[in-house]
Write a protein that holds these residues in place. Structure first.
Motif, PDB file in Angstrom:
ATOM      1  N   GLN A 160      27.179  52.660  48.019  1.00 16.21           N
ATOM      2  CA  GLN A 160      27.750  53.998  47.919  1.00 16.21           C
ATOM      3  C   GLN A 160      29.133  53.997  48.556  1.00 16.21           C
ATOM      4  O   GLN A 160      29.275  53.779  49.764  1.00 16.21           O
ATOM      5  N   VAL A 161      30.162  54.244  47.740  1.00 16.70           N
ATOM      6  CA  VAL A 161      31.536  54.294  48.223  1.00 16.70           C
ATOM      7  C   VAL A 161      31.870  55.711  48.658  1.00 16.70           C
ATOM      8  O   VAL A 161      31.480  56.683  47.987  1.00 16.70           O
ATOM      9  N   ASP A 162      32.579  55.843  49.779  1.00 12.05           N
ATOM     10  CA  ASP A 162      33.013  57.156  50.243  1.00 12.05           C
ATOM     11  C   ASP A 162      33.960  57.771  49.214  1.00 12.05           C
ATOM     12  O   ASP A 162      35.043  57.239  48.956  1.00 12.05           O
ATOM     13  N   GLU A 163      33.546  58.879  48.625  1.00  8.52           N
ATOM     14  CA  GLU A 163      34.283  59.479  47.511  1.00  8.52           C
ATOM     15  C   GLU A 163      35.649  60.011  47.920  1.00  8.52           C
ATOM     16  O   GLU A 163      36.649  59.797  47.223  1.00  8.52           O
ATOM     17  N   TYR A 164      35.710  60.711  49.054  1.00  8.69           N
ATOM     18  CA  TYR A 164      36.983  61.296  49.476  1.00  8.69           C
ATOM     19  C   TYR A 164      38.032  60.222  49.710  1.00  8.69           C
ATOM     20  O   TYR A 164      39.167  60.335  49.247  1.00  8.69           O
ATOM     21  N   ARG A 165      37.654  59.165  50.435  1.00 11.71           N
ATOM     22  CA  ARG A 165      38.610  58.095  50.746  1.00 11.71           C
ATOM     23  C   ARG A 165      39.060  57.374  49.474  1.00 11.71           C
ATOM     24  O   ARG A 165      40.248  57.109  49.295  1.00 11.71           O
ATOM     25  N   ARG A 166      38.111  57.065  48.582  1.00 12.86           N
ATOM     26  CA  ARG A 166      38.469  56.385  47.336  1.00 12.86           C
ATOM     27  C   ARG A 166      39.433  57.239  46.515  1.00 12.86           C
ATOM     28  O   ARG A 166      40.426  56.726  45.983  1.00 12.86           O
ATOM     29  N   ASN A 167      39.148  58.527  46.389  1.00 10.58           N
ATOM     30  CA  ASN A 167      40.014  59.405  45.600  1.00 10.58           C
ATOM     31  C   ASN A 167      41.418  59.487  46.191  1.00 10.58           C
ATOM     32  O   ASN A 167      42.419  59.442  45.456  1.00 10.58           O
ATOM     33  N   LEU A 168      41.504  59.601  47.513  1.00 10.16           N
ATOM     34  CA  LEU A 168      42.809  59.667  48.161  1.00 10.16           C
ATOM     35  C   LEU A 168      43.584  58.371  47.942  1.00 10.16           C
ATOM     36  O   LEU A 168      44.768  58.394  47.584  1.00 10.16           O
ATOM     37  N   ASN A 169      42.918  57.243  48.161  1.00  7.69           N
ATOM     38  CA  ASN A 169      43.579  55.953  47.967  1.00  7.69           C
ATOM     39  C   ASN A 169      44.054  55.778  46.521  1.00  7.69           C
ATOM     40  O   ASN A 169      45.152  55.262  46.272  1.00  7.69           O
ATOM     41  N   SER A 170      43.231  56.208  45.578  1.00  6.90           N
ATOM     42  CA  SER A 170      43.582  56.081  44.160  1.00  6.90           C
ATOM     43  C   SER A 170      44.762  56.973  43.799  1.00  6.90           C
ATOM     44  O   SER A 170      45.659  56.558  43.051  1.00  6.90           O
ATOM     45  N   ARG A 171      44.776  58.179  44.325  1.00  3.49           N
ATOM     46  CA  ARG A 171      45.883  59.095  44.040  1.00  3.49           C
ATOM     47  C   ARG A 171      47.196  58.558  44.606  1.00  3.49           C
ATOM     48  O   ARG A 171      48.247  58.607  43.945  1.00  3.49           O
TER      49      ARG A 171
END
Length: 260
Positions: free
Chosen positions: A108-119
């Motif tokens: 399970q990947v932390d969604e908030y961190r992944r989204n921020l990094n991707s943006r």
């Protein structure tokens, strides 16, 4: 089998937006610094690299109370190491490690961190596009830092100091126009010649001609070789602010940030 010689399958290479999946546990190692790391058959965790921070999250094991908190992820010679610690039980006791090779695990990947990094990563690529759009196409993309604390992209080359303020304004306007327009983000592993064509006719010198580069394309813009994660649609980046442009020793560094 020596699992430290078997490359980890990178599931995020094909699907950058998958945040939960299954894998197979191979081994646990302890680094020279004393950190524990899990080695898996495959992973959706993005390791730190390419200017992008690592993912965080957790890994759980079938038929076990062990809950492994992933705090850092690194790739060394194709092997992905998931660094972290076993979470203690409610009574404060750390569960005994009884996991065997081949055990099924849940990632399970932390969604908030992944989204921020991707943006932040996608914003950096959009700046590469806008640099060309505002008449600075002679600047050659170089290093980049897509970390939340002070992201920037660097280019080889400079332009007249008298144009600094104007170009900063033009760049911010153009890159936000790209965001407003939106566009699907795609990724593919392509033959070298096909990849070069998608990227404007050539690829960086460090990419072997007998390889199949991973190309990320934001909307209808030129593609770019990249191993990181990105948004599904350009519009998800939201507002980009160019805070500063610095020119020094033949390089131009563009500092930026994105809205929350």
């Amino acid at each position: 089998m020596d699992h430290q010689k078997t490359p980890t399958k990178l599931e995020y290479y094909d699907n950058m937006w998958k945040l939960h999946t299954q894998s197979t546990f191979l081994s646990i190692i302890q680094s020279v610094e004393g950190r524990e790391a899990l080695i898996l058959e495959s992973t959706i965790f993005h390791p730190q690299g390419g200017g992008q921070p690592s993912d965080t999250g957790f890994i759980t094991f079938s038929n076990s109370s062990i809950h492994f908190v992933v705090q850092d992820v690194r790739s060394i010679d194709g092997i992905v190491y998931h660094y972290g610690h076993v979470e203690k039980l409610e009574d404060g006791v750390e569960p005994e490690w009884t996991i065997k090779e081949g055990t099924c695990v849940q990632l399970q990947v932390d969604e908030y961190r992944r989204n921020l990094n991707s943006r932040l990563h996608s914003a950096g690529h959009l700046l590469d596009i806008s640099i060309r759009n505002v008449g600075l196409g002679h600047l050659e993309p170089g290093k980049a830092n897509h970390f939340p604390d002070g992201p920037w992209v660097e280019y080889k080359g400079i332009f007249p100091q008298t144009e600094l303020k104007t170009k900063q304004e033009e760049l911010e306007k153009d890159v936000n126009a790209l965001v407003s327009r939106g566009g699907k983000v795609t990724v593919a592993l392509l033959p070298y010649d096909e990849a070069a064509k998608l990227c404007g006719g050539q690829l960086p010198h460090y990419i072997p001609k007998d390889s199949r580069p991973r190309i990320v394309q934001l909307g209808e813009n030129l593609g770019c070789p990249c191993g990181g994660t990105h948004v599904q649609d350009i519009a998800e980046v939201k507002t980009i602010k160019i805070s500063q442009i610095r020119m020094k020793k033949g390089t131009t560094k563009v500092f930026y940030n994105i809205s929350v």
